[in-house]
Design an enzyme around this catalytic site. Structure first.
Site, mmCIF file in Angstrom:
data_model
loop_
_atom_site.group_PDB
_atom_site.id
_atom_site.type_symbol
_atom_site.label_atom_id
_atom_site.label_comp_id
_atom_site.label_asym_id
_atom_site.label_seq_id
_atom_site.Cartn_x
_atom_site.Cartn_y
_atom_site.Cartn_z
ATOM 1 N N HIS A 94 0.802 -1.225 0.000
ATOM 2 C CA HIS A 94 0.000 0.000 0.000
ATOM 3 C C HIS A 94 0.834 1.274 0.000
ATOM 4 O O HIS A 94 0.306 2.367 -0.249
ATOM 5 C CB HIS A 94 -0.998 -0.001 1.165
ATOM 6 C CG HIS A 94 -2.336 0.548 0.773
ATOM 7 N ND1 HIS A 94 -3.484 0.313 1.486
ATOM 8 C CD2 HIS A 94 -2.698 1.339 -0.279
ATOM 9 C CE1 HIS A 94 -4.498 0.939 0.892
ATOM 10 N NE2 HIS A 94 -4.042 1.573 -0.172
ATOM 11 N N ASP A 121 -10.128 -0.586 3.269
ATOM 12 C CA ASP A 121 -8.989 -1.113 4.031
ATOM 13 C C ASP A 121 -9.443 -1.453 5.446
ATOM 14 O O ASP A 121 -10.310 -0.759 6.006
ATOM 15 C CB ASP A 121 -7.905 -0.020 4.078
ATOM 16 C CG ASP A 121 -6.503 -0.521 4.335
ATOM 17 O OD1 ASP A 121 -6.333 -1.487 5.092
ATOM 18 O OD2 ASP A 121 -5.564 0.085 3.776
ATOM 19 N N HIS A 123 -7.315 -1.058 7.701
ATOM 20 C CA HIS A 123 -6.454 -0.115 8.426
ATOM 21 C C HIS A 123 -6.674 1.300 7.898
ATOM 22 O O HIS A 123 -7.079 1.479 6.746
ATOM 23 C CB HIS A 123 -4.979 -0.484 8.217
ATOM 24 C CG HIS A 123 -4.662 -1.915 8.533
ATOM 25 N ND1 HIS A 123 -4.736 -2.903 7.574
ATOM 26 C CD2 HIS A 123 -4.298 -2.511 9.682
ATOM 27 C CE1 HIS A 123 -4.418 -4.070 8.130
ATOM 28 N NE2 HIS A 123 -4.151 -3.873 9.414
ATOM 29 N N ASP A 125 -4.181 3.686 7.682
ATOM 30 C CA ASP A 125 -2.993 4.140 6.938
ATOM 31 C C ASP A 125 -2.813 5.654 7.041
ATOM 32 O O ASP A 125 -2.443 6.334 6.080
ATOM 33 C CB ASP A 125 -3.067 3.688 5.463
ATOM 34 C CG ASP A 125 -3.031 2.168 5.336
ATOM 35 O OD1 ASP A 125 -2.756 1.474 6.336
ATOM 36 O OD2 ASP A 125 -3.299 1.663 4.224
ATOM 37 N N HIS A 138 3.849 1.526 4.600
ATOM 38 C CA HIS A 138 2.532 1.275 3.977
ATOM 39 C C HIS A 138 1.392 1.752 4.879
ATOM 40 O O HIS A 138 0.257 1.843 4.417
ATOM 41 C CB HIS A 138 2.358 -0.202 3.573
ATOM 42 C CG HIS A 138 2.143 -1.158 4.700
ATOM 43 N ND1 HIS A 138 1.647 -2.431 4.511
ATOM 44 C CD2 HIS A 138 2.367 -1.047 6.039
ATOM 45 C CE1 HIS A 138 1.557 -3.059 5.676
ATOM 46 N NE2 HIS A 138 1.998 -2.244 6.606
ATOM 47 N N ASP A 223 -7.292 -2.270 -0.674
ATOM 48 C CA ASP A 223 -6.336 -3.113 0.053
ATOM 49 C C ASP A 223 -6.974 -4.494 0.191
ATOM 50 O O ASP A 223 -8.139 -4.605 0.603
ATOM 51 C CB ASP A 223 -6.084 -2.458 1.427
ATOM 52 C CG ASP A 223 -4.998 -3.131 2.254
ATOM 53 O OD1 ASP A 223 -4.892 -4.376 2.233
ATOM 54 O OD2 ASP A 223 -4.282 -2.393 2.963
ATOM 55 N N ASP A 225 -6.741 -6.559 2.400
ATOM 56 C CA ASP A 225 -7.226 -6.853 3.759
ATOM 57 C C ASP A 225 -8.536 -6.146 4.109
ATOM 58 O O ASP A 225 -9.075 -6.343 5.206
ATOM 59 C CB ASP A 225 -6.146 -6.617 4.818
ATOM 60 C CG ASP A 225 -5.761 -5.161 5.002
ATOM 61 O OD1 ASP A 225 -6.615 -4.273 4.891
ATOM 62 O OD2 ASP A 225 -4.565 -4.913 5.287
ATOM 63 N N GLU A 268 -1.476 -4.818 -1.755
ATOM 64 C CA GLU A 268 -1.147 -5.722 -0.639
ATOM 65 C C GLU A 268 -1.320 -7.198 -0.969
ATOM 66 O O GLU A 268 -1.163 -8.049 -0.087
ATOM 67 C CB GLU A 268 -1.928 -5.364 0.645
ATOM 68 C CG GLU A 268 -1.557 -4.005 1.252
ATOM 69 C CD GLU A 268 -0.202 -3.996 1.968
ATOM 70 O OE1 GLU A 268 0.357 -5.071 2.257
ATOM 71 O OE2 GLU A 268 0.314 -2.887 2.225
HETATM 72 C C1 DIR Z 1 -0.293 -0.652 10.569
HETATM 73 C C2 DIR Z 1 -0.580 -0.572 9.099
HETATM 74 N N1 DIR Z 1 -1.236 0.175 11.260
HETATM 75 C C3 DIR Z 1 1.107 -0.125 10.758
HETATM 76 N N2 DIR Z 1 -0.992 -1.752 8.602
HETATM 77 C C4 DIR Z 1 -1.450 -1.846 7.361
HETATM 78 O O1 DIR Z 1 2.028 -0.905 10.564
HETATM 79 O O2 DIR Z 1 1.260 1.032 11.033
HETATM 80 N N3 DIR Z 1 -1.752 -2.928 6.869
HETATM 81 N N4 DIR Z 1 -1.576 -0.777 6.594
HETATM 82 O O3 DIR Z 1 -2.289 -3.110 5.698
HETATM 83 MN MN MN Z 2 -3.577 -0.384 3.562
HETATM 84 MN MN MN Z 3 -4.676 -2.833 5.381
#
Ligand code: DIR
Ligand code: MN
Ligand code: MN
Ligand code: MN
Length: 303
Positions: A94, A121, A123, A125, A138, A223, A225, A268
């Site tokens: 991502h 998503d 998340h 991001d 990402h 994404d 996920d 992703e």
């Molecule tokens: C997670 C992000 N919050 C981090 N994870 C993601 O690593 O800061 N997964 N974007 O797709």
């Molecule tokens: Mn993402």
């Molecule tokens: Mn994600």
């Protein structure tokens, strides 16, 4: 429509490797053929490569220089392809959206139309290089394009994306720092509970109405996920309780009906984590729905 496939085998946005195989997995799963079957003109421009870079060790951030180099290259690629058709960026992780969204924003400015972003998503991001705990960039693209501070070394975001022009749908894993920052913004954030309570169509329709009223361009960043891991296991950051196959298709078909989508990221996908390419195939089917595949025509929206 002229669909332009752009491979972005970017793998620097997190520690676990494998997303670099994503573009070829989409090719193998028949993305171009699926879109041609819908009557679109399709070109595959091959893969983008990062600008030259020198990697340095960083106490926290993963592959900062490489990620900056990709951001530069992908912003240019996105700005260029926007002039010629509807780009579909085949990721790659991502972090590629640091570049693709920057590029489409530059294009929007040249045609004097507002840019909107739909982020599908688990998340948010919305980290910055300062707030991330994981060091995985990402997790930062929405922070970057909306103009948060801390992105030293990245291309300057001259005109940040207005918070009002962003909607995130599918949320179920938001880090504490992101949650605190996000709640201070006017970014639309739809979590799985809201989807359970009201259905996914309602918040999406409200956002699409907003884009239409502003005559905006709409970038969609999907994404893997966003989807439930039971149906889309080939992603390094699975979170249980995600969107169903039907919710995914509903979103994509509504996007097609709206006629608003002007660019798309597929991100992703880690084909190494899968069996028989089932997640790639599902992502291709979702992209096809966004480009007009349907069971029956629906001339008017039902809500
Ligand atoms: C997670 C992000 N919050 C981090 N994870 C993601 O690593 O800061 N997964 N974007 O797709
Ligand atoms: Mn993402
Ligand atoms: Mn994600
Ligand atoms: Mn985190």
């Amino acid at each position: 429509q002229h669909c332009i496939l752009v491979g972005a085998p970017m793998d620097s946005g997190k520690r676990r490797k494998g997303c670099l195989m994503g573009p070829d997995a989409y090719r193998t799963a028949g993305l171009a053929e699926a879109l041609r079957d819908l009557g679109h003109q399709v070109s595959d421009r091959g893969n983008v490569a990062p600008a030259p870079f020198t990697p340095k060790d960083h106490p926290k951030l993963v592959a900062l220089e490489e990620t900056i180099a990709w951001t530069e290259a992908l912003a240019d690629a996105a700005e260029t392809t926007m002039k010629d058709g509807l780009p579909i960026f085949m990721g790659g992780d991502h972090a590629l959206a640091l570049g693709t969204v920057l590029g489409v924003m530059r294009h929007a400015k040249t045609v004097d139309r507002p840019q909107f972003v739909l982020w599908l998503d688990a998340h948010s991001d919305f980290h910055t290089p300062d707030t991330t705990d994981s060091g995985n960039l990402h997790g930062t693209p929405l922070g970057y394009v909306t103009g948060r501070e801390g992105f030293d070394g990245f291309p300057a975001v001259d005109t940040p994306l207005p918070q009002d022009n962003v909607a995130i749908i599918g949320l179920r894993s938001v880090d504490a720092a992101e949650r605190a920052a996000l709640q201070e913004t006017s970014i639309i954030h739809v979590d799985m509970r809201e989807i359970d309570e009201s259905g996914i169509a309602r918040p999406l329709a409200a956002f699409l109405d907003k884009v239409a009223a502003a005559n905006g361009l709409l970038h969609v960043s999907l994404d893997v996920d966003f989807l439930d891991p039971s149906v889309a296991p080939a992603v390094g950051t699975t979170v249980p309780g995600g969107a169903t196959v039907r919710e995914g298709h509903l979103v994509m078909e509504m996007l097609h009906d709206s006629g608003l989508m002007t660019s798309l990221d597929l991100v992703e996908l880690n084909p190494f984590l899968d069996e028989r390419g089932r997640t790639a195939s599902l992502m291709v089917d979702l992209a096809a729905s966004a480009l007009g595949r349907r069971v029956f025509d629906r001339p008017t929206r039902a809500f």
